[in-house]
Design a protein around this motif. Structure first.
Motif: not given
Length: 143
Positions: A68-73, A129-141
């Motif tokens: 998050l630090k990198d993604t949201f500066v 989704r672009l940055v948390l590419t491992r270890d996370v399963v996202f909730v589908e819409e």
């Protein structure tokens, strides 16, 4: 059986799951404010987790904070497990910027929550989704 505290259900939006924790988004568009909740029954303190779960919680927390630090500066990352209002163990991981609505004070109770619009949540999830590419399963819409 693990049950998510009703106040977290009320105040947060589901994003996905790490191996140990639910990943939630606090429904306040003023800050990228995430909450990690270990899926363990009746746990209110970190020391109540076994050693493996403690390591996993710290791994998930630091991975999320760094991403998050990198993604949201971020100017600063706030990471905390307070539990004074919601006793169920949960970690707040909050992106802070010097120009945010509460800087430099804590975000809690500073301003009324400004709920996300559906499109904002969709865009935020896509960004994650672009940055948390491992270890996370996202909730589908719609889930």
């Amino acid at each position: 059986m693990f049950i998510l505290d009703s106040r977290l259900q009320q105040d947060c939006l589901p994003i996905g799951d790490f191996p140990l924790c639910h990943l939630l988004l606090m429904n306040d568009a003023r800050y990228p404010w995430f909450v990690l909740v270990p899926r363990r029954e009746e746990v209110t303190e970190v020391f109540q987790l076994d050693a493996a779960d403690q390591r996993q919680l710290w791994h998930e927390t630091t991975l999320l904070a760094e991403t998050l630090k990198d993604t949201f500066v971020a100017d600063k990352m706030n990471v905390a497990a307070l539990g004074n209002v919601v006793s169920q163990l949960h970690m707040h991981v909050i992106v802070r910027k010097r120009d945010d609505a509460a800087w430099p004070a804590p975000v809690w109770g500073r301003h009324p929550a400004l709920p996300y619009a559906e499109e904002q949540v969709r865009q935020l999830k896509e960004r994650l989704r672009l940055v948390l590419t491992r270890d996370v399963v996202f909730v589908e819409e719609g889930a």
